[in-house]
Scaffold this active site. Sequence first.
Site, mmCIF file in Angstrom:
data_model
loop_
_atom_site.group_PDB
_atom_site.id
_atom_site.type_symbol
_atom_site.label_atom_id
_atom_site.label_comp_id
_atom_site.label_asym_id
_atom_site.label_seq_id
_atom_site.Cartn_x
_atom_site.Cartn_y
_atom_site.Cartn_z
ATOM 1 N N LYS A 6 -6.202 -31.007 -22.026
ATOM 2 C CA LYS A 6 -5.199 -32.399 -22.266
ATOM 3 C C LYS A 6 -4.958 -32.643 -20.399
ATOM 4 C CE LYS A 6 -0.031 -31.458 -22.539
ATOM 5 N NZ LYS A 6 0.830 -30.510 -22.873
ATOM 6 N N ARG B 50 8.359 -37.713 -25.470
ATOM 7 C CA ARG B 50 9.343 -36.843 -25.005
ATOM 8 C C ARG B 50 10.363 -37.461 -24.981
ATOM 9 N NH1 ARG B 50 5.306 -37.221 -19.076
ATOM 10 N NH2 ARG B 50 4.709 -35.604 -19.758
ATOM 11 N N LYS C 112 -6.371 -33.850 -25.952
ATOM 12 C CA LYS C 112 -5.253 -34.678 -26.057
ATOM 13 C C LYS C 112 -5.275 -35.594 -24.061
ATOM 14 C CE LYS C 112 -0.362 -33.990 -26.308
ATOM 15 N NZ LYS C 112 0.794 -32.799 -26.354
#
Length: 423
Positions: free
Chosen positions: A292, A302, A345
């Site tokens: 990640k 977010r 990711k």
Amino acid sequence: MALLLPGGIATPGLVWKQRRRASICKASAAPSPDPAWRTNVVSERAARSGVEISRSIEECEAAVVSGNPPEAPPVPAKPKAPQGTPLVTPLRLSSRPRRNRKSAALRAAFQETTLTPANFILPLFIHEGEQDSPIGAMPGCFRLGWKHGLVDEVYKARDVGVNSVVLFPKIPDALKSATGDEAYNPNGLVPRAIRILKDKYPDLVIYTDVALDPYSSDGHDGIVREDGVIMNDETVHQLCKQAVAQVSCYQAEAGADVVSPSDMMDGRVGAIRTALDEAGYHDVSIMAYTAKYASAFYGPFREALDSNPRFGDKKTYQMNPGNYREALLEVHADESEGADILMVKPAMPYLDVIRLLRDTSALPISAYQVSGEYSMIKAAASQGMLDEKKAVLESLLCIKRAGADVILTYAALQAARWLCGEK
């Protein structure tokens, strides 16, 4: 001769039956007609009616042998090149790869990578409200009411073959704390959502996010010390409690099917595996966020969860986008600690890392097409710069071609509809 009833009266019904019996007996005694004669009669009748005569195989073969083959459609004319095309000697090539691309049927037959709705995991944002709330930075995505909107969205996904979802909660600010204790509340938003989904769809595969950032008043994935350092081992302790709470929230061990630690703390996969096993949840899988990266593509996500860090960034625990070999360290650590699935990711900017994990590990590989990737395609399509359908399906196909077995994507529902032939 007519049959007579008492009194000398003949009945029409009895007369008809007698004649019928006589004709049947006569027919059964007569020799069967010659097959050739019957064929000639049928042919003559067909010719008179204008119907094409059906000939036997022997007759067709005889016609061909005698030099009278049936007519076939004419040979099409050779297509002409545009005026001014140079006359050249054909290249002496032993191989012409375009031969296998010359028709849609051949291209479909030789396609190496295929995409199906079963390859998708649909990320779902949930909140405490009863109404769905649109997410401005992610067109087409909503914070779903955990009772009704969530159930309806999962119904739509299952209807087109998407039977895996991952839940991300929008936690009220009043419940956030520096240590993220709401993460393991057995009556929290995620456990309640799991209960209602498992009650409605027992075979639904539910992934959950294991990290403190939605629950942290600091917006970080771990506990923050007063000097700004993210505390690793103390955070792992909280994550273990969070994972067990997500799994044990439903009867008969039917809570989350897969827990997904996205925090990037060292040692968290092994600790969570131990905590689950000690609680009796040996069959629950762990999808580790193995590689990640500290990416700029997470912004819309977010906003959706209101989980931006209150200060600083996440570069002390998420990976440097410039690093490739470092992913191997994370792969080896997660495999040795008991991960069942490895994730990369974001997806599209890191196709090389997806391929690295695919070539390195025998475990299933997942990839997350993150909010920034999704929103970029949406924004370009809204301005007429891209064909949304083609761009979405191509991007997902490329992620799978790079080596991903499953893909987390906010476009899962729409992409599945396209793959099923819907508009």
